[in-house]
Design a protein around this motif. Structure first.
Motif, PDB file in Angstrom:
ATOM      1  N   ALA A  13     -66.591 -18.625  95.509  1.00 54.10           N
ATOM      2  CA  ALA A  13     -65.350 -19.382  95.534  1.00 54.10           C
ATOM      3  C   ALA A  13     -64.576 -19.191  94.249  1.00 54.10           C
ATOM      4  CB  ALA A  13     -65.649 -20.871  95.746  1.00 54.10           C
ATOM      5  N   LEU A  14     -65.271 -19.287  93.130  1.00 54.21           N
ATOM      6  CA  LEU A  14     -64.578 -19.196  91.855  1.00 54.21           C
ATOM      7  C   LEU A  14     -64.196 -17.766  91.537  1.00 54.21           C
ATOM      8  CD1 LEU A  14     -63.933 -21.546  89.923  1.00 54.21           C
ATOM      9  CD2 LEU A  14     -65.559 -22.113  91.706  1.00 54.21           C
ATOM     10  N   THR A  15     -65.093 -16.856  91.823  1.00 44.57           N
ATOM     11  CA  THR A  15     -64.768 -15.454  91.579  1.00 44.57           C
ATOM     12  C   THR A  15     -63.573 -15.068  92.432  1.00 44.57           C
ATOM     13  OG1 THR A  15     -67.064 -14.980  91.111  1.00 44.57           O
ATOM     14  CG2 THR A  15     -65.659 -13.109  91.607  1.00 44.57           C
ATOM     15  N   ALA A  16     -63.602 -15.561  93.651  1.00 46.07           N
ATOM     16  CA  ALA A  16     -62.512 -15.232  94.566  1.00 46.07           C
ATOM     17  C   ALA A  16     -61.183 -15.688  94.008  1.00 46.07           C
ATOM     18  CB  ALA A  16     -62.762 -15.881  95.921  1.00 46.07           C
ATOM     19  N   CYS A  17     -61.207 -16.819  93.313  1.00 46.45           N
ATOM     20  CA  CYS A  17     -59.961 -17.340  92.781  1.00 46.45           C
ATOM     21  C   CYS A  17     -59.418 -16.484  91.664  1.00 46.45           C
ATOM     22  CB  CYS A  17     -60.160 -18.753  92.256  1.00 46.45           C
ATOM     23  SG  CYS A  17     -60.120 -19.939  93.561  1.00 46.45           S
ATOM     24  N   ALA A  18     -60.252 -15.661  91.085  1.00 46.95           N
ATOM     25  CA  ALA A  18     -59.834 -14.916  89.903  1.00 46.95           C
ATOM     26  C   ALA A  18     -59.723 -13.430  90.206  1.00 46.95           C
ATOM     27  CB  ALA A  18     -60.821 -15.155  88.774  1.00 46.95           C
ATOM     28  N   THR A  19     -59.576 -13.114  91.450  1.00 48.52           N
ATOM     29  CA  THR A  19     -59.539 -11.721  91.845  1.00 48.52           C
ATOM     30  C   THR A  19     -58.186 -11.390  92.445  1.00 48.52           C
ATOM     31  OG1 THR A  19     -61.884 -11.858  92.349  1.00 48.52           O
ATOM     32  CG2 THR A  19     -60.693  -9.969  93.227  1.00 48.52           C
ATOM     33  N   VAL A  20     -57.639 -10.295  92.023  1.00 50.03           N
ATOM     34  CA  VAL A  20     -56.340  -9.887  92.564  1.00 50.03           C
ATOM     35  C   VAL A  20     -56.540  -9.230  93.922  1.00 50.03           C
ATOM     36  CG1 VAL A  20     -54.385  -8.356  92.232  1.00 50.03           C
ATOM     37  CG2 VAL A  20     -55.331  -9.598  90.302  1.00 50.03           C
ATOM     38  N   PHE A  39     -48.608 -23.556  98.442  1.00 51.53           N
ATOM     39  CA  PHE A  39     -50.008 -23.434  98.864  1.00 51.53           C
ATOM     40  C   PHE A  39     -50.621 -22.186  98.258  1.00 51.53           C
ATOM     41  CE2 PHE A  39     -53.147 -21.732 101.960  1.00 51.53           C
ATOM     42  CZ  PHE A  39     -54.090 -22.731 101.829  1.00 51.53           C
ATOM     43  N   ARG A  40     -51.781 -22.350  97.672  1.00 48.70           N
ATOM     44  CA  ARG A  40     -52.522 -21.180  97.188  1.00 48.70           C
ATOM     45  C   ARG A  40     -53.741 -20.971  98.083  1.00 48.70           C
ATOM     46  NH1 ARG A  40     -53.077 -20.653  91.078  1.00 48.70           N
ATOM     47  NH2 ARG A  40     -51.215 -19.361  91.359  1.00 48.70           N
ATOM     48  N   PHE A  41     -53.828 -19.785  98.652  1.00 45.94           N
ATOM     49  CA  PHE A  41     -54.973 -19.478  99.506  1.00 45.94           C
ATOM     50  C   PHE A  41     -56.253 -19.443  98.682  1.00 45.94           C
ATOM     51  CE2 PHE A  41     -51.562 -17.557 102.094  1.00 45.94           C
ATOM     52  CZ  PHE A  41     -51.900 -18.044 103.346  1.00 45.94           C
ATOM     53  N   PRO A  42     -57.320 -20.111  99.135  1.00 49.19           N
ATOM     54  CA  PRO A  42     -58.610 -19.966  98.463  1.00 49.19           C
ATOM     55  C   PRO A  42     -58.965 -18.480  98.338  1.00 49.19           C
ATOM     56  CG  PRO A  42     -58.707 -21.782  99.998  1.00 49.19           C
ATOM     57  CD  PRO A  42     -57.373 -21.093 100.218  1.00 49.19           C
ATOM     58  N   GLY A  43     -59.342 -18.099  97.140  1.00 47.13           N
ATOM     59  CA  GLY A  43     -59.651 -16.701  96.898  1.00 47.13           C
ATOM     60  C   GLY A  43     -58.435 -15.797  96.897  1.00 47.13           C
ATOM     61  N   GLY A  44     -57.265 -16.358  97.134  1.00 50.96           N
ATOM     62  CA  GLY A  44     -56.071 -15.521  97.257  1.00 50.96           C
ATOM     63  C   GLY A  44     -56.096 -14.651  98.494  1.00 50.96           C
ATOM     64  N   CYS A  45     -57.011 -14.951  99.421  1.00 53.66           N
ATOM     65  CA  CYS A  45     -57.186 -14.096 100.605  1.00 53.66           C
ATOM     66  C   CYS A  45     -56.268 -14.554 101.734  1.00 53.66           C
ATOM     67  CB  CYS A  45     -58.633 -14.168 101.098  1.00 53.66           C
ATOM     68  SG  CYS A  45     -59.852 -13.666  99.868  1.00 53.66           S
ATOM     69  N   TYR A  46     -55.446 -13.663 102.201  1.00 49.89           N
ATOM     70  CA  TYR A  46     -54.604 -13.999 103.346  1.00 49.89           C
ATOM     71  C   TYR A  46     -54.272 -12.737 104.118  1.00 49.89           C
ATOM     72  CZ  TYR A  46     -50.611 -12.255 100.629  1.00 49.89           C
ATOM     73  OH  TYR A  46     -49.746 -11.474  99.899  1.00 49.89           O
ATOM     74  N   ASP A  47     -53.861 -12.930 105.329  1.00 52.64           N
ATOM     75  CA  ASP A  47     -53.398 -11.826 106.160  1.00 52.64           C
ATOM     76  C   ASP A  47     -52.239 -12.336 107.016  1.00 52.64           C
ATOM     77  OD1 ASP A  47     -54.595 -13.405 108.081  1.00 52.64           O
ATOM     78  OD2 ASP A  47     -56.244 -12.006 108.488  1.00 52.64           O
ATOM     79  N   ARG A  48     -51.747 -11.498 107.886  1.00 53.02           N
ATOM     80  CA  ARG A  48     -50.592 -11.854 108.702  1.00 53.02           C
ATOM     81  C   ARG A  48     -50.870 -13.076 109.575  1.00 53.02           C
ATOM     82  NH1 ARG A  48     -46.028  -9.268 110.635  1.00 53.02           N
ATOM     83  NH2 ARG A  48     -45.382  -9.956 112.713  1.00 53.02           N
ATOM     84  N   TYR A 106     -65.195 -12.975  99.961  1.00 52.86           N
ATOM     85  CA  TYR A 106     -66.238 -13.315  98.987  1.00 52.86           C
ATOM     86  C   TYR A 106     -67.314 -14.233  99.541  1.00 52.86           C
ATOM     87  CZ  TYR A 106     -62.525 -11.372  96.272  1.00 52.86           C
ATOM     88  OH  TYR A 106     -61.554 -10.543  95.821  1.00 52.86           O
ATOM     89  N   GLY A 107     -67.556 -14.146 100.835  1.00 59.11           N
ATOM     90  CA  GLY A 107     -68.607 -14.952 101.421  1.00 59.11           C
ATOM     91  C   GLY A 107     -68.265 -16.403 101.631  1.00 59.11           C
ATOM     92  N   LEU A 108     -67.003 -16.777 101.383  1.00 56.85           N
ATOM     93  CA  LEU A 108     -66.609 -18.161 101.664  1.00 56.85           C
ATOM     94  C   LEU A 108     -66.668 -18.417 103.163  1.00 56.85           C
ATOM     95  CD1 LEU A 108     -63.415 -18.583  99.428  1.00 56.85           C
ATOM     96  CD2 LEU A 108     -65.603 -19.731  99.094  1.00 56.85           C
ATOM     97  N   PRO A 109     -67.049 -19.632 103.569  1.00 58.86           N
ATOM     98  CA  PRO A 109     -66.886 -19.981 104.987  1.00 58.86           C
ATOM     99  C   PRO A 109     -65.419 -19.833 105.368  1.00 58.86           C
ATOM    100  CG  PRO A 109     -68.077 -21.691 103.783  1.00 58.86           C
ATOM    101  CD  PRO A 109     -67.541 -20.740 102.754  1.00 58.86           C
ATOM    102  N   THR A 110     -65.157 -19.600 106.633  1.00 56.92           N
ATOM    103  CA  THR A 110     -63.790 -19.290 107.066  1.00 56.92           C
ATOM    104  C   THR A 110     -63.214 -20.414 107.922  1.00 56.92           C
ATOM    105  OG1 THR A 110     -64.419 -16.967 107.111  1.00 56.92           O
ATOM    106  CG2 THR A 110     -62.359 -17.551 108.196  1.00 56.92           C
ATOM    107  N   VAL A 111     -61.969 -20.756 107.650  1.00 53.82           N
ATOM    108  CA  VAL A 111     -61.242 -21.709 108.500  1.00 53.82           C
ATOM    109  C   VAL A 111     -60.751 -20.951 109.733  1.00 53.82           C
ATOM    110  CG1 VAL A 111     -59.296 -23.304 108.620  1.00 53.82           C
ATOM    111  CG2 VAL A 111     -60.428 -22.900 106.429  1.00 53.82           C
ATOM    112  N   GLY A 141     -74.427 -19.182  95.263  1.00 56.35           N
ATOM    113  CA  GLY A 141     -73.674 -18.018  95.680  1.00 56.35           C
ATOM    114  C   GLY A 141     -72.322 -18.380  96.245  1.00 56.35           C
ATOM    115  N   VAL A 142     -72.265 -19.453  97.021  1.00 57.31           N
ATOM    116  CA  VAL A 142     -70.987 -19.857  97.602  1.00 57.31           C
ATOM    117  C   VAL A 142     -70.026 -20.303  96.522  1.00 57.31           C
ATOM    118  CG1 VAL A 142     -69.855 -21.579  99.044  1.00 57.31           C
ATOM    119  CG2 VAL A 142     -71.895 -20.409  99.870  1.00 57.31           C
TER     120      VAL A 142
END
Ligand SMILES: [Zn+2]
Length: 279
Positions: free
Chosen positions: A17-24, A181-190, A148-153, A12-13
């Motif tokens: 991780a991979l699905t997250a990378c391919a999601t806008v 730098f590319r955010f894992p999953g493309g997930c970022y915030d302020r 996407y359920g990834l562990p968080t830094v 699942g992780v």
């Protein structure tokens, strides 16, 4: 394919991780910036974003000619070493061979963990002028919650995670990794954009999702890319064979077709340079 015997959680992780990378993800428009200073001209970057945050780049100029950047995320999540040792291929040598054979300038967003696992390939990529190596974190953990359920830094560990990847790149012999730098999953915030300001990177997203993560139909991946590409596009694909096994075959369709349409393949740095050179 993915080893399914190591437990639903691990699978699942990886899937996340991979699905997250391919999601806008919700995106902000790219922020044009003045020309790079002479000191960084070799690696163009954008000026800081609003309130001094890390700038985010999505695609190059639409009216700058038919250029397109293929990008490949070399994913490996911290904790997957046992699976690699058991024979799972997080690398994809056939894909890299195809890119060399077809002479496609490309940008590889590499995790530090991948470079540790495959130091010879990382070094080879990092010394081949056809490629530029950029940063996809050390751990491939998420830089926001709810990714996407990834562990968080944690926020106070984000800069260190990025710099740890650069340290691995240097250790294995990658020359001049790019300040992208590319955010894992493309997930970022302020908060994430703020935390990475001291790292001096430009965050690089994309405008075309290749859809190669867990794909089984190379033609469908190729069609999705070909349907999505516009002048200046950044395409996200993967350099992780176990989870994106069709990518090499898709590339062998995508590259000649886009060239037939008059597209020229460039690295991300060329698109950022073109965007940064505008007022
Ligand atoms: Zn990734």
């Amino acid at each position: 394919m993915i080893t399914r015997t190591r437990g639903a959680v691990a699978v699942g992780v990886l899937a996340a991780a991979l699905t997250a990378c391919a999601t806008v993800h919700p995106q902000q428009p790219p922020r044009p910036a003045p020309s790079a200073s002479p000191a960084v001209r070799a690696a163009p970057t954008l000026a800081p974003g609003p309130a001094g945050l890390t700038p985010v780049f999505h695609h190059g100029p639409r009216d700058g000619g038919r250029t397109v950047a293929l990008t490949f995320d070399a994913d490996m999540t911290a904790g997957q070493g046992a699976r690699a040792a058991a024979g799972e291929h997080f690398d994809h040598p056939q894909l890299l061979a195809a890119l060399r054979e077809l002479k496609v300038p490309s940008t590889v967003f590499m995790t530090g963990r991948w470079a540790e696992e495959y130091p010879d390939q990382a070094r080879s990529l990092g010394r081949d002028p056809l490629f530029e190596v950029a940063n996809h974190s050390y751990s491939h953990y998420a830089f926001t919650g709810g990714c996407y359920g990834l562990p968080t830094v944690p926020a106070d560990g984000m800069r260190a995670d990025v710099e740890r990847a650069y340290a691995v790149f240097r250790k294995v012999g990658v020359r001049d990794p790019m300040p992208y730098f590319r955010f894992p999953g493309g997930c970022y915030d302020r908060q994430a954009l703020k935390a990475l300001v001291p790292a001096g990177v430009t965050a690089v997203q994309w405008d075309v999702v290749g859809g190669d993560a867990f794909a089984t139909d190379a033609d469908a991946v190729a069609r999705q890319v070909l349907d999505g590409v516009r002048p200046g596009s950044v395409v996200v694909l993967h350099c992780t064979r176990s989870a994106a096994p069709t990518t090499e075959r898709a590339v062998r369709t995508i590259v000649p077709e886009l060239r037939r349409q008059g597209y020229r393949f460039v690295k991300v740095s060329e698109l950022i340079g073109a965007a940064g050179g505008r007022d």
